[in-house]
Design a protein around this motif. Structure first.
Motif, PDB file in Angstrom:
ATOM      1  N   PRO A   1      48.623  39.175   5.939  1.00 13.69           N
ATOM      2  CA  PRO A   1      48.566  40.594   6.313  1.00 13.69           C
ATOM      3  C   PRO A   1      49.589  41.420   5.543  1.00 13.69           C
ATOM      4  O   PRO A   1      50.765  41.059   5.453  1.00 13.69           O
ATOM      5  CB  PRO A   1      48.900  40.579   7.812  1.00 13.69           C
ATOM      6  CG  PRO A   1      48.551  39.202   8.271  1.00 13.69           C
ATOM      7  CD  PRO A   1      48.879  38.306   7.113  1.00 13.69           C
TER       8      PRO A   1
ATOM      9  N   TYR B   1      43.694  45.675  13.689  1.00 14.89           N
ATOM     10  CA  TYR B   1      42.632  44.711  13.418  1.00 14.89           C
ATOM     11  C   TYR B   1      41.800  44.516  14.677  1.00 14.89           C
ATOM     12  O   TYR B   1      42.253  44.797  15.787  1.00 14.89           O
ATOM     13  CB  TYR B   1      43.198  43.348  13.013  1.00 14.89           C
ATOM     14  CG  TYR B   1      43.775  43.284  11.632  1.00 14.89           C
ATOM     15  CD1 TYR B   1      42.984  42.921  10.551  1.00 14.89           C
ATOM     16  CD2 TYR B   1      45.123  43.573  11.404  1.00 14.89           C
ATOM     17  CE1 TYR B   1      43.520  42.855   9.272  1.00 14.89           C
ATOM     18  CE2 TYR B   1      45.660  43.499  10.137  1.00 14.89           C
ATOM     19  CZ  TYR B   1      44.851  43.138   9.070  1.00 14.89           C
ATOM     20  OH  TYR B   1      45.391  43.070   7.803  1.00 14.89           O
TER      21      TYR B   1
ATOM     22  N   PRO C   1      44.199  38.361  13.646  1.00 13.76           N
ATOM     23  CA  PRO C   1      43.529  39.450  12.919  1.00 13.76           C
ATOM     24  C   PRO C   1      42.305  38.942  12.141  1.00 13.76           C
ATOM     25  O   PRO C   1      42.450  38.130  11.220  1.00 13.76           O
ATOM     26  CB  PRO C   1      44.616  39.945  11.961  1.00 13.76           C
ATOM     27  CG  PRO C   1      45.511  38.767  11.749  1.00 13.76           C
ATOM     28  CD  PRO C   1      45.493  37.992  13.032  1.00 13.76           C
TER      29      PRO C   1
ATOM     30  N   TYR D   1      39.117  41.294  11.614  1.00 12.91           N
ATOM     31  CA  TYR D   1      38.411  42.385  10.941  1.00 12.91           C
ATOM     32  C   TYR D   1      39.317  43.608  10.791  1.00 12.91           C
ATOM     33  O   TYR D   1      39.770  44.173  11.786  1.00 12.91           O
ATOM     34  CB  TYR D   1      37.168  42.794  11.745  1.00 12.91           C
ATOM     35  CG  TYR D   1      36.197  41.671  11.993  1.00 12.91           C
ATOM     36  CD1 TYR D   1      35.373  41.201  10.984  1.00 12.91           C
ATOM     37  CD2 TYR D   1      36.107  41.079  13.254  1.00 12.91           C
ATOM     38  CE1 TYR D   1      34.468  40.166  11.217  1.00 12.91           C
ATOM     39  CE2 TYR D   1      35.219  40.043  13.494  1.00 12.91           C
ATOM     40  CZ  TYR D   1      34.400  39.595  12.475  1.00 12.91           C
ATOM     41  OH  TYR D   1      33.514  38.571  12.712  1.00 12.91           O
ATOM     42  N   PRO D   2      39.599  44.029   9.544  1.00 16.96           N
ATOM     43  CA  PRO D   2      40.330  45.292   9.353  1.00 16.96           C
ATOM     44  C   PRO D   2      39.573  46.435  10.020  1.00 16.96           C
ATOM     45  O   PRO D   2      38.348  46.500   9.959  1.00 16.96           O
ATOM     46  CB  PRO D   2      40.340  45.447   7.824  1.00 16.96           C
ATOM     47  CG  PRO D   2      40.169  44.064   7.301  1.00 16.96           C
ATOM     48  CD  PRO D   2      39.262  43.365   8.279  1.00 16.96           C
TER      49      PRO D   2
ATOM     50  N   LEU E   1      43.035  40.056   4.318  1.00 15.43           N
ATOM     51  CA  LEU E   1      44.198  40.556   5.044  1.00 15.43           C
ATOM     52  C   LEU E   1      45.130  41.365   4.153  1.00 15.43           C
ATOM     53  O   LEU E   1      45.609  42.428   4.543  1.00 15.43           O
ATOM     54  CB  LEU E   1      44.961  39.380   5.674  1.00 15.43           C
ATOM     55  CG  LEU E   1      44.216  38.566   6.723  1.00 15.43           C
ATOM     56  CD1 LEU E   1      45.063  37.396   7.185  1.00 15.43           C
ATOM     57  CD2 LEU E   1      43.820  39.432   7.914  1.00 15.43           C
TER      58      LEU E   1
ATOM     59  N   TYR F   1      43.279  44.492   3.102  1.00 19.35           N
ATOM     60  CA  TYR F   1      42.794  45.226   4.278  1.00 19.35           C
ATOM     61  C   TYR F   1      41.359  45.727   4.065  1.00 19.35           C
ATOM     62  O   TYR F   1      41.070  46.923   4.133  1.00 19.35           O
ATOM     63  CB  TYR F   1      43.714  46.404   4.583  1.00 19.35           C
ATOM     64  CG  TYR F   1      43.579  46.910   6.016  1.00 19.35           C
ATOM     65  CD1 TYR F   1      43.991  46.119   7.079  1.00 19.35           C
ATOM     66  CD2 TYR F   1      43.048  48.153   6.284  1.00 19.35           C
ATOM     67  CE1 TYR F   1      43.859  46.579   8.379  1.00 19.35           C
ATOM     68  CE2 TYR F   1      42.908  48.618   7.582  1.00 19.35           C
ATOM     69  CZ  TYR F   1      43.317  47.826   8.629  1.00 19.35           C
ATOM     70  OH  TYR F   1      43.184  48.273   9.921  1.00 19.35           O
TER      71      TYR F   1
END
Length: 399
Positions: free
Chosen positions: A270, A284, A343, A345-346, A375, A378
């Motif tokens: 991320p 997310y 996390p 899905y952005p 990640l 994004y």
């Protein structure tokens, strides 16, 4: 579980434990001596993006590379494993490989044989199971009609809502199929998946779902489609057989960031974590996965069945129908989207993109660091696009 597969797994686990123990003790020892462990290349994250870059560096450049992965396994979200009943499952939701990129298909084909697989999805609407995406078959079953392709085009055209400027996923759906089909197939599913109204998220979400004026009920129409014959984990293991690749599992990159040195870092984690949340935590969408095993040959009529309007889960996957495995039992997975957690899905909103743009500016100032993957960038990535992006990075920046 097959005895050889069980033995294989034990050997891998033993090797992984011994290596990680030695690696961490080496790092601690060098720290005490005021030294740092050095690698020409370090890859943070052992998903498809990281593994592809590491494979290229080791096999093409002949350089040493260290992969650091915070999970207990490689493969990222494509990781699959055998459950206690010996059924091969996709631990982080169904993954179906599909691409029109011939090079990517044959690149991965070095590490696996492919089983041909043409994915099909059913959606429960008005008590009936109807093919998804929207095709001639979908419309005829939904409205109990026998339209031709030309008649379907006119039928949809009459219902489509004219929208001058397409700004949101709601706009996309309404402009393509109209209010009724939007409400039956897209509205509630999107609300469950993202926790907000489709009118609040950008066009990328629903734009991925095609509208076809024919009888082709395949979910994807890419030229190359398939499932790795022995699973995704075996594919990933085959990618990193080179002895120049060292793998450190159960280790967050942040944990050893100050204890190692490197010539180049490829970071796939991320973006906000890399910069210690300088511009706030990026939003997310996460998922809870509920596995259930039944003493049945078959649970449902398709590998995946969507539930846009019923229940709290979005879909059910039956893994045997993906992998082709023969077994007297069957395992299914129900997916429950949620706001907090791992996390996956952005978040597809203008506000989230603007926040990520602040991190993108920070990335430009980093030297010998490349940000790669879902990640770090994004953005939503299909598997083939992840591999393509990794191959391009290697050729353009690292080769």
């Amino acid at each position: 579980m097959n005895a050889w597969k069980e033995l294989d797994k034990k050997r891998l686990d033993k090797y992984t434990f011994i290596f990680m123990y030695k690696m961490k003790n080496t790092i601690l020892s060098k720290r005490r001596k005021g030294k740092f462990m050095y690698y020409p290349y370090v890859v943070a994250g052992a998903g498809l993006a990281g593994l592809t870059v590491a494979e290229r560096i080791a096999n093409e450049k002949g350089e040493k590379v260290l992969i650091v992965e915070k999970r207990s396994h490689i493969g990222g979200n494509v990781y699959d494993s055998y459950n206690e009943d010996g059924i091969l499952i996709h631990n982080y939701g169904p993954h179906i490989f599909h691409t029109n990129d011939r090079e990517v298909y044959y690149y991965l084909g070095q590490f696996t044989k492919w089983n041909d697989f043409w994915h099909r999805v059913l959606t429960q609407v008005d008590g009936n199971l109807i093919p998804m995406p929207i095709t001639l078959e979908t419309i005829n079953r939904l409205y109990h009609m026998e339209m031709t392709a030309e008649e379907m085009e006119k039928f949809i055209e009459k219902r489509a809502v004219p929208i001058k400027e397409i700004k949101t996923s709601r706009d996309v759906a309404l402009s393509k199929v109209g209010e009724e089909i939007y409400s039956k197939f897209f509205e509630n599913y999107t609300k469950k998946q993202w926790g907000v109204d489709p009118g609040e998220i950008d066009t990328s979400v629903i734009s991925r779902i095609p509208l076809r004026f024919n009888r082709d009920t395949r979910y994807f129409t890419d030229k190359y489609q398939g499932m790795p014959r022995c699973g995704y984990t075996r594919l990933c293991e085959a990618m990193i057989q080179n002895k120049k690749i060292k793998l450190l599992l159960n280790t967050d990159f942040e944990e050893i960031r100050g204890e190692i040195s490197y010539g180049t870092l490829i970071y796939t984690g991320p973006a906000d974590e890399y910069f210690h949340g300088k511009h706030g935590k990026l939003p997310y969408r996460s998922v809870d996965f509920l596995m259930e095993t039944y003493d049945l040959e078959s649970y449902q009529d398709a590998p995946v069945v969507n539930y846009p309007n019923d229940f709290d889960y979005t879909r059910i996957t039956e893994f045997k129908k993906l992998t082709g495995q023969e077994h007297r039992k069957t395992t299914i997975m129900k997916e429950f989207p949620k706001a907090e957690g791992e996390p996956y899905y952005p978040f597809p909103t203008a506000e989230a993109r603007a926040q990520f743009a602040l991190y993108q500016e920070e990335m430009k100032a980093e030297k010998n660091v490349y940000f790669l993957g879902r990640l770090a960038e994004y953005r939503y990535y299909n598997m083939d696009a992840v591999v393509r992006s990794a191959l391009n990075l290697y050729r353009e920046k690292l080769a």
